[in-house]
Design a protein around this motif. Structure first.
Motif, PDB file in Angstrom:
ATOM      1  N   ALA A 273       0.663  -1.156   0.143  1.00  0.00           N
ATOM      2  CA  ALA A 273      -0.255  -0.205   0.123  1.00  0.00           C
ATOM      3  C   ALA A 273       0.823   1.234   0.120  1.00  0.00           C
ATOM      4  N   ASP A 274       1.828   1.827   1.054  1.00  0.00           N
ATOM      5  CA  ASP A 274       2.904   2.447   0.589  1.00  0.00           C
ATOM      6  C   ASP A 274       3.096   2.105  -0.678  1.00  0.00           C
ATOM      7  N   LEU A 275       4.106   0.900  -1.098  1.00  0.00           N
ATOM      8  CA  LEU A 275       4.237   1.113  -2.579  1.00  0.00           C
ATOM      9  C   LEU A 275       3.427   1.216  -3.619  1.00  0.00           C
ATOM     10  N   THR A 276       2.045   1.327  -3.181  1.00  0.00           N
ATOM     11  CA  THR A 276       1.187   2.015  -3.926  1.00  0.00           C
ATOM     12  C   THR A 276       1.768   3.503  -4.316  1.00  0.00           C
ATOM     13  N   ILE A 277       1.575   4.470  -2.798  1.00  0.00           N
ATOM     14  CA  ILE A 277       1.938   5.476  -3.348  1.00  0.00           C
ATOM     15  C   ILE A 277       2.624   6.082  -3.496  1.00  0.00           C
ATOM     16  N   MET A 278       3.281   5.162  -3.230  1.00  0.00           N
ATOM     17  CA  MET A 278       4.470   5.880  -4.478  1.00  0.00           C
ATOM     18  C   MET A 278       4.372   5.629  -5.826  1.00  0.00           C
ATOM     19  N   GLU A 279       4.234   4.922  -6.334  1.00  0.00           N
ATOM     20  CA  GLU A 279       3.882   4.738  -7.680  1.00  0.00           C
ATOM     21  C   GLU A 279       3.020   5.377  -8.155  1.00  0.00           C
ATOM     22  N   ASN A 325      -8.575   7.247 -18.020  1.00  0.00           N
ATOM     23  CA  ASN A 325      -7.924   8.085 -16.304  1.00  0.00           C
ATOM     24  C   ASN A 325      -7.768   7.054 -14.843  1.00  0.00           C
ATOM     25  N   VAL A 326      -7.401   5.673 -15.394  1.00  0.00           N
ATOM     26  CA  VAL A 326      -7.595   5.076 -13.425  1.00  0.00           C
ATOM     27  C   VAL A 326      -6.190   4.837 -14.246  1.00  0.00           C
ATOM     28  N   SER A 327      -5.169   4.969 -13.160  1.00  0.00           N
ATOM     29  CA  SER A 327      -3.813   5.592 -12.738  1.00  0.00           C
ATOM     30  C   SER A 327      -3.531   3.672 -13.004  1.00  0.00           C
ATOM     31  N   THR A 328      -2.601   3.282 -13.197  1.00  0.00           N
ATOM     32  CA  THR A 328      -2.002   1.904 -14.299  1.00  0.00           C
ATOM     33  C   THR A 328      -1.278   1.278 -12.946  1.00  0.00           C
ATOM     34  N   CYS A 329      -1.764   1.827 -12.226  1.00  0.00           N
ATOM     35  CA  CYS A 329      -0.786   1.548 -11.105  1.00  0.00           C
ATOM     36  C   CYS A 329      -1.594  -0.317 -10.454  1.00  0.00           C
ATOM     37  N   PRO A 574      10.191   4.926  -8.776  1.00  0.00           N
ATOM     38  CA  PRO A 574       9.072   5.018  -8.952  1.00  0.00           C
ATOM     39  C   PRO A 574       8.130   5.149 -10.293  1.00  0.00           C
ATOM     40  N   LEU A 575       7.883   4.442 -11.070  1.00  0.00           N
ATOM     41  CA  LEU A 575       7.256   4.963 -12.261  1.00  0.00           C
ATOM     42  C   LEU A 575       8.821   4.156 -13.228  1.00  0.00           C
ATOM     43  N   GLY A 576       9.675   3.643 -12.765  1.00  0.00           N
ATOM     44  CA  GLY A 576      10.782   3.286 -13.636  1.00  0.00           C
ATOM     45  C   GLY A 576      10.744   1.687 -14.744  1.00  0.00           C
ATOM     46  N   HIS A 577      11.599   1.409 -14.734  1.00  0.00           N
ATOM     47  CA  HIS A 577      11.497   0.299 -15.891  1.00  0.00           C
ATOM     48  C   HIS A 577      10.571  -1.233 -14.798  1.00  0.00           C
TER      49      HIS A 577
END
Lengths: 593, 387
Positions: A273-279, A325-329, A574-577
């Motif tokens: 969940a924390d990681l989701t926030i970063m991404e 519109n939806v986040s790709t996470c 974040p958002l890296g390869h």
């Protein structure tokens, strides 16, 4: 105020009160089945009938407002005779195979039959005469028509709370049943797998597809390393199934119980969940930059969250044009699944093919999500089995663990550490709050301007909420955001999401960021949570979630040291390869029918 | 108790022609006066339930709303009833002006006729008539337009709130009452729902006056009524008769001389055996009917009659409430089981209790009236069920 008597006891209640609620004020319980606090009044099961002195016909107390000088009897001979008959009628069309039923012991009809000692079954058993079907097509929900008592709670849930209408009444008379579009299997219709119908089904007609045996088998298999993750909302509700009061936090006991069940690694979805926030936070800032600085027309705003798989399936069916519109996470569950069979496997030196990844979720839609073909980025199915909070409680009981007496324990290291920001993912508004805590600080170098980090405007149980944060005195690299008023909206319950997205689609809404959770109250009111559910219960769980957040030493996702570590060791940034490969996904448009 | 000799009346099918004139006159009169006259006339709804028409209109008139509706219930679905079809074929203007009169009195500007699916063949003629009248209303300064809606073949949609649900495009299921349609009906606006024949009666009252009207019928059952007579009758068809006659007189006139029982009021009505013909008055003080009179002679098996009714109800129950949905099935299976000797005849007593429960606990008139036929047939012809 209206004056009346109930069982000869005088009382006065507010105009518009139903007889049922008036009786409750006298601590008199009138049995009900089709009635549910979250839903409109149906008045169709008729078990709540009462007598009004002087009237030939009985009244459905749930559907009858009080009138001046009413004299109500809730337990007269006439009432008892009728109520007993009605319960017997319900039993005659219900497959009363109680000992073999998944809901045995947690069935409102069973409780009622027991209360009224209806042992003699006077009427003809209708079950052998019907062509009832059991629908096991969905990975999330099982529908057994032979257990259905036609109270239509599920139908009202699906229509009113969720605006999905996957379940509806079909046919009439003796053929009347709860059905799907053209009676198609559940996995072929617009069902979002949210499981809210399960939460409100009084019998075993709608239950989750359970994977308890599969998980036991994995635990017993010595060649397997079984890693379990637990979602934030589970820890504030699991106790309800195991003897605690509603709203009791049982995080430590849950961890202890999972170890005793035999899971090899006891980890926390909160980490992802924390990681989701970063991404997701980075994704939002990137989208904002592209839109505001680069004037890139292809960027879609508002961006919506993507943690809730019920919401994802809903938008795929209902607003496929808004999918950009939806986040790709991925959801935290799926990020976790992808990492446990890559990063965690490497760190622990386990062959990922030997890892069985289990998640404990407040959610039934996660069962579907885990089986989506997109969710195999580790090279394996990222999450093998999803259990609901209820299934975990069953396993704990089966193992003979005295949950009440367990000593608190802590999650394993590596993917077990988390912050308060992750915990509040379990409540509506929580993802928004967590994202704002991190994004604001990232951009300005200062904490969000709310007392004790509590962003109260995004909290609460209002169906659709709006909030805005003005970003001022930003760090140099974020200068394009100086003075920008970040507009946010939050919806929980898909009917509310429907309204919000309709406004987005028509262009009436002008937001940057939208959080949607499919279930009322967010994950804490999820379709996999303990039954019953009510606004009061959900409020108590929410309180527990925010208390858990306040009690944690770290309350901002970017402060999670394990998150920093995973970016250093494995993901890069974040958002890296690597993130794209493992933590992000895409969606598909689905038809309405 | 007051009874009337059987006598034929000819008011309903009297040739049309004066309707607009009558309506015009009413436009200039005080609406409250007409409501008092209507109440005083004693006219009760002709669909079968028998609610005082004047009172219904009064309640709708008193309801405050920006929009109100008038609905004509032409869903005529009670087995053995076919009089509304005849009215709509022969004197539709009387029905529609009755609706307009109601609209004027209660303050509704929109009227709908809910036409039984099987009567769709009448629609072209009715639409033409409505179009003409819409123009004529405008000419006399009455803001009221008529429109048509079709049923889809469900018996329960004759129940006024199920009818309204159906008109709103939903499943035809009865609503919880209160609120009643006069305060929250079609689209949750105050709505008067009356039977076809009731609207015609209101026009007759406005023509002949309530005093003249009151001379017909008895204290509790004022006026005349169309009867749909079928079964073992020497004279079948539609007859307009004064209310309040005894069933004995009726059978004398219409029976074939071998009458064993009469089902008064259709499947939801009561079965009266020969021994009770004399004491039974056809009317609200005795046995009311929406018009259906089915005559059975000694060649008929009352088991088959009851079986037929129960089979009908188990199919036509909307299915939402427990007593009706499951109760109907249990009654049907129950008499079958007794007939086949799989259950003792005493099981009928258990079923009688169930029928009583259905009467007092079902959600709407359909479920509440299944017990009528059941109890009256079991009470009077028990041996035919058992043997």
């Amino acid at each position: 105020m209206i004056n009346l008597t109930i069982n000869n006891i005088p009382l006065s209640v507010e105009e518009g009160t139903t007889v049922l609620d008036a009786a409750r004020q006298l601590n008199l319980r009138i049995p009900t089945l089709c009635y549910h606090e979250d839903l409109c009044i149906a008045g169709n099961c008729r078990v709540c009938v009462v007598e009004q002195v002087g009237m030939r016909n009985l009244l459905a107390s749930c559907a009858t407002p009080v009138r001046e000088n009413m004299q109500i009897l809730t337990n007269s001979m006439k009432v008892r005779q009728a109520r007993k008959n009605i319960i017997e009628l319900l039993l005659s069309e219900h497959n009363s195979d109680c000992t073999k039923c998944y809901k045995n012991g947690n069935c409102e009809l069973q409780t009622m039959a027991n209360e009224y000692r209806t042992g003699n079954h006077i009427y003809t058993d209708l079950i052998p005469l019907k062509h009832n079907k059991v629908d096991v097509s969905s990975p999330s929900i099982m529908k057994d028509d032979s257990k259905c008592i036609r109270c239509q709670r599920c139908v009202r849930t699906c229509a009113e709370l969720q605006g999905v209408n996957a379940l509806a009444v079909a046919h009439k008379g003796h053929e009347m049943k709860i059905s799907s579009f053209y009676d198609k299997p559940m996995h072929e219709v617009v069902c979002t797998n949210c499981g809210q119908c399960i939460n409100r089904c009084p019998t075993g007609a709608l239950v989750e597809r359970n994977y308890i045996e599969e998980v036991w088998n994995a635990i017993y298999d010595p060649t397997k390393h079984v890693a379990v993750q637990t979602a934030p909302a589970v820890r504030v509700a699991l106790g309800e199934e195991l003897g605690f009061e509603v709203g009791e936090r049982v995080t430590g006991k849950m961890v202890a119980a999972l170890r005793r069940l035999g899971f090899n690694s006891v980890l926390d979805t909160d980490f992802t969940a924390d990681l989701t926030i970063m991404e997701e936070g980075t994704e939002l800032l990137t989208r904002l930059k592209k839109a505001l600085v680069d004037k890139d027309q292809s960027v879609t705003l508002p961006m919506t969250t993507s943690c809730s798989p019920g919401w994802i399936k809903f938008i795929e069916h209902t607003y496929p044009n808004l999918l950009p519109n939806v986040s790709t996470c991925k959801s935290p569950q799926q990020m976790f699944g992808a990492l446990v069979k890559t990063y965690y496997a490497q760190k622990k030196n386990i062959n990922p093919k030997d890892i069985v990844s289990v998640s404990i979720m407040p959610c039934t839609a996660k069962k579907f999500e885990a089986q989506r073909p997109e969710m195999r980025d580790s090279g394996y199915q990222d999450v093998d089995y999803v259990l609901t909070t209820r299934e975990l409680a069953i396993m704990i009981k089966q193992a003979g663990i005295e949950f009440l007496k367990l000593e608190d324990e802590k999650f394993d290291r590596f993917m077990g550490d988390s912050t308060g920001a992750a915990v509040i993912f379990g409540a509506t508004g929580g993802v928004m709050e967590a994202a704002l805590r991190t994004a604001y600080e990232l951009v300005t170098g200062r904490e969000v301007p709310f007392e004790n980090l509590n962003i109260t405007p995004v909290r609460g149980m209002e169906g659709v909420r709006e909030a805005s944060v003005t970003i001022a005195n930003v760090l140099p690299e974020w200068s394009f955001l100086e003075g920008v008023e970040l507009k946010c909206a939050i919806a929980h319950g898909l009917a509310n999401a429907h309204k919000l997205m309709a406004a987005v689609e028509s262009g009436d809404a002008n937001y940057h960021f939208i959080e949607v959770m499919a279930c009322p109250g967010g994950c804490l009111g999820g379709g996999g949570q303990p039954i019953p559910t009510s606004p009061e219960i959900r409020n108590k769980r929410a309180k527990a979630i925010y208390a858990e957040d306040e009690g944690l030493p770290m309350r901002k996702s970017h402060e999670n040291p394990e998150v920093t570590q995973i970016y250093e060791e494995f993901l890069g940034h974040p958002l890296g390869h690597k993130s794209h490969e493992l933590l992000h996904t895409h969606y598909r448009a689905r038809k309405r029918y | 108790m007051e009874t009337k000799q059987l006598s034929r009346v000819d008011l309903i099918f009297k040739p049309e022609g004066k309707e607009i004139e009558l309506l015009k006159k009413k436009l200039n009169e005080d609406g409250d006066d007409f409501i008092l006259e209507l109440i005083d006339s004693g006219l009760k709804g002709r669909g079968g339930a028998g609610f005082l028409t004047g009172l219904k209109w009064k309640l709708a008139r008193e309801a405050k709303a920006d929009q109100k509706y008038v609905i004509c219930n032409a869903d005529e679905g009670e087995p053995g009833t076919f009089k509304d079809r005849e009215i709509l074929e022969r004197v539709p203007r009387k029905v529609f002006t009755g609706m307009a009169l109601c609209g004027h009195i209660v303050g509704a500007t929109k009227g709908y006729i809910y036409l039984r699916a099987e009567y769709k063949y009448l629609a072209p003629k009715l639409k033409k008539c409505m179009a003409d009248l819409n123009d004529e209303f405008k000419k006399i300064g009455l803001e009221f337009t008529l429109d048509i809606r079709y049923g889809s073949g469900a018996y329960v949609c004759g129940e006024e709130t199920a009818l309204i649900e159906s008109m709103e495009g939903k499943r035809g299921e009865p609503r919880n009452k209160p609120p009643f349609p006069v305060t929250e009906g079609y689209l949750n606006k105050p709505t008067v729902v009356n039977n076809v024949e009731t609207f015609v009666n209101t026009m007759i009252i406005s023509e002949i006056g309530f005093k003249e009207y009151k001379k017909l019928g008895t204290d509790h059952s004022r006026g005349m009524k169309l009867f749909s007579i079928s079964g073992d009758a020497v004279k079948e068809g539609i007859f307009e008769l004064e209310l309040g006659m005894s069933l004995a007189d009726f059978v004398e006139e219409f029976g074939d001389g071998d009458t064993k029982a009469v089902q008064v009021g259709g499947a939801s009505g009561f079965c009266v055996p020969r021994k009770k013909f004399k004491e039974t008055i056809i009317g609200f003080e005795g046995i009311p009917t929406g018009g259906s009179m089915k005559i059975f002679n000694s060649s008929r098996s009352m088991y088959n009659v009851l079986h037929n009714y129960l089979d009908f109800f188990q199919e036509e129950s909307c299915g939402q409430c427990t007593p009706c949905r499951v109760g109907c099935q249990q009654l049907l299976l129950g008499i079958e089981a007794v007939k086949r000797r799989e259950r003792p005849s005493s099981y009928l007593d258990e079923l009688m209790k169930l029928a009583d429960t259905m009467k007092i606990s079902a959600k709407c008139g359909l479920g509440q009236s299944v017990g009528n036929a059941f109890v009256s047939i079991i009470e009077n012809f028990r041996e035919e069920i058992v043997y």
